[in-house]
Write a protein that holds these residues in place. Structure first.
Motif, short mmCIF file in Angstrom:
data_model
loop_
_atom_site.label_atom_id
_atom_site.label_comp_id
_atom_site.label_asym_id
_atom_site.label_seq_id
_atom_site.Cartn_x
_atom_site.Cartn_y
_atom_site.Cartn_z
N SER A 32 0.98 -1.36 0.39
CA SER A 32 0.15 -0.55 0.34
C SER A 32 0.68 1.37 -0.18
CB SER A 32 -0.88 0.05 1.23
OG SER A 32 -2.01 1.58 1.32
N LYS A 33 1.45 0.82 0.78
CA LYS A 33 3.26 2.26 1.11
C LYS A 33 3.55 2.79 -0.65
CE LYS A 33 3.93 4.92 3.65
NZ LYS A 33 2.74 6.42 4.18
N ALA A 34 4.26 2.17 -1.20
CA ALA A 34 4.50 1.19 -2.37
C ALA A 34 3.48 1.91 -3.72
CB ALA A 34 5.16 0.51 -3.15
N ILE A 35 2.71 1.85 -3.42
CA ILE A 35 1.12 2.19 -4.53
C ILE A 35 1.17 4.15 -4.27
CG2 ILE A 35 -0.64 2.25 -5.04
CD1 ILE A 35 -0.42 -0.59 -4.44
N LEU A 53 19.12 -3.69 2.08
CA LEU A 53 19.98 -2.94 2.24
C LEU A 53 19.66 -1.65 2.72
CD1 LEU A 53 22.87 -3.28 0.94
CD2 LEU A 53 21.86 -2.09 -1.21
N ASN A 54 21.16 -0.90 3.38
CA ASN A 54 21.64 0.69 3.75
C ASN A 54 22.01 1.56 3.21
OD1 ASN A 54 22.17 2.78 5.27
ND2 ASN A 54 23.36 1.88 6.31
N LEU A 55 21.13 2.01 2.24
CA LEU A 55 20.76 2.68 0.94
C LEU A 55 22.02 4.15 1.29
CD1 LEU A 55 17.07 2.60 -0.80
CD2 LEU A 55 19.56 1.26 -1.18
N ASP A 56 21.85 4.14 2.90
CA ASP A 56 23.16 5.51 2.79
C ASP A 56 24.12 4.83 2.57
OD1 ASP A 56 21.02 6.66 4.38
OD2 ASP A 56 21.02 6.15 6.12
N MET A 57 24.37 3.64 2.34
CA MET A 57 25.99 3.81 1.64
C MET A 57 26.30 3.65 0.57
SD MET A 57 26.54 -0.81 1.85
CE MET A 57 25.96 -1.46 0.77
N ALA A 79 18.70 9.10 -5.27
CA ALA A 79 19.42 8.35 -4.71
C ALA A 79 18.58 8.89 -3.16
CB ALA A 79 20.76 8.47 -4.62
N ILE A 80 18.52 10.47 -2.64
CA ILE A 80 18.00 10.84 -1.29
C ILE A 80 16.24 10.60 -1.39
CG2 ILE A 80 17.41 12.46 0.37
CD1 ILE A 80 20.58 13.23 -0.52
N THR A 81 15.85 11.27 -1.68
CA THR A 81 14.59 10.64 -2.53
C THR A 81 13.99 9.15 -2.51
OG1 THR A 81 14.05 12.43 -3.33
CG2 THR A 81 12.01 10.90 -4.11
N ILE A 82 14.59 7.96 -3.05
CA ILE A 82 14.31 6.37 -3.11
C ILE A 82 14.39 5.40 -1.72
CG2 ILE A 82 15.77 4.33 -4.05
CD1 ILE A 82 15.66 5.78 -6.72
N ASN A 83 15.95 6.56 -0.86
CA ASN A 83 16.43 6.42 0.20
C ASN A 83 14.96 6.17 1.72
OD1 ASN A 83 17.62 5.03 2.38
ND2 ASN A 83 18.60 6.39 3.11
N GLY A 84 14.13 7.80 1.28
CA GLY A 84 12.96 7.71 2.23
C GLY A 84 12.02 6.96 2.13
N LEU A 137 12.60 3.37 3.27
CA LEU A 137 12.58 3.23 4.43
C LEU A 137 11.51 4.01 5.18
CD1 LEU A 137 15.96 5.87 5.66
CD2 LEU A 137 15.37 3.26 5.26
N SER A 138 10.71 4.53 4.38
CA SER A 138 9.02 4.67 4.11
C SER A 138 8.13 3.37 4.18
CB SER A 138 8.68 5.68 3.86
OG SER A 138 9.05 6.84 3.77
N ILE A 139 8.41 2.24 3.62
CA ILE A 139 8.06 1.06 2.57
C ILE A 139 8.11 -0.06 4.02
CG2 ILE A 139 8.00 -0.49 1.09
CD1 ILE A 139 8.33 1.49 -1.14
N ILE A 140 10.00 0.39 4.46
CA ILE A 140 9.99 -1.00 5.31
C ILE A 140 9.49 -0.18 7.35
CG2 ILE A 140 11.98 0.41 6.24
CD1 ILE A 140 13.46 -3.05 5.86
N THR A 141 9.37 0.74 7.48
CA THR A 141 8.04 1.18 8.09
C THR A 141 6.77 1.03 8.87
OG1 THR A 141 9.84 3.12 8.46
CG2 THR A 141 7.61 3.40 10.00
N ALA A 142 6.53 0.73 7.31
CA ALA A 142 4.50 0.32 6.85
C ALA A 142 4.99 -0.63 7.31
CB ALA A 142 4.14 0.93 5.99
#
Length: 173
Positions: free
Chosen positions: A62-65, A135-139, A154-159, A162-167
């Motif tokens: 749902s968050k990914a959509i 994967l820790n995208l920060d690296m 890259a920063i947007t995708i990382n955020g 993180l929103s998807i995994i947190t959801a």
């Protein structure tokens, strides 16, 4: 140079025996191998109490959509093993991508293709607890200097990841 020599030797050790050994190869003609020494490569988050694995999957999708991230792949590893008659703890891998961003990154440097698509694994540990891991995208973001447009992507995708995994971990849609 030491890293390249050791990496080349390690690579050659994996090749068939008919290939010359590392000592027989002119190091100037040896294949180039690059290895990155990066610690803390994975973000691992447990599902909150009351959030089941199916709830986590629904929340992630749902968050990914909502974020316009496309689910480009799903591998139900444990389901495949169970179909073969083998017991397995639950393991599913979800792959998310925004293709137009992916191609921009790869056009800049093909090494980014190895990190695509962005994956989140749902993993059941030996004690029956469920985890989401990515994967820790920060690296990746910090490992290479990117032009401003790609840095922003890259920063947007990382955020968003993180929103998807947190959801998923919280069960929030």
């Amino acid at each position: 140079m030491l890293k390249r020599t050791l990496a080349t030797a390690a690579l050659l050790w994996l090749l068939p025996l008919s290939v010359p050994t590392a000592s027989e190869i002119d190091s100037a003609n040896a294949p180039e191998v690059t290895m990155y020494e990066i610690g803390q490569t994975v973000l691992k988050i447990g599902l909150m109490e009351g959030v089941g694995p199916d709830d986590a999957i629904d929340a992630m999708n749902s968050k990914a959509i909502e974020l316009n991230m496309k689910l480009v792949g799903h591998q139900n590893v444990s389901g495949e093993l169970e179909a073969r008659g083998l017991e397995s703890p639950r393991l599913e891998i979800f792959q998310f991508c925004r293709p137009e961003d992916a191609i921009k990154m790869v056009r800049f440097n093909t090494i980014y293709a190895a990190y695509m698509p962005c994956s989140i694994a749902l993993v059941e540990d030996g004690e029956g607890r469920f985890w989401l891991e990515m994967l820790n995208l920060d690296m990746i973001i910090n490992a290479y200097e990117l032009p401003p447009e790609l840095q922003a992507i890259a920063i947007t995708i990382n955020g968003e990841m993180l929103s998807i995994i947190t959801a998923g971990a919280t069960g929030d849609f």
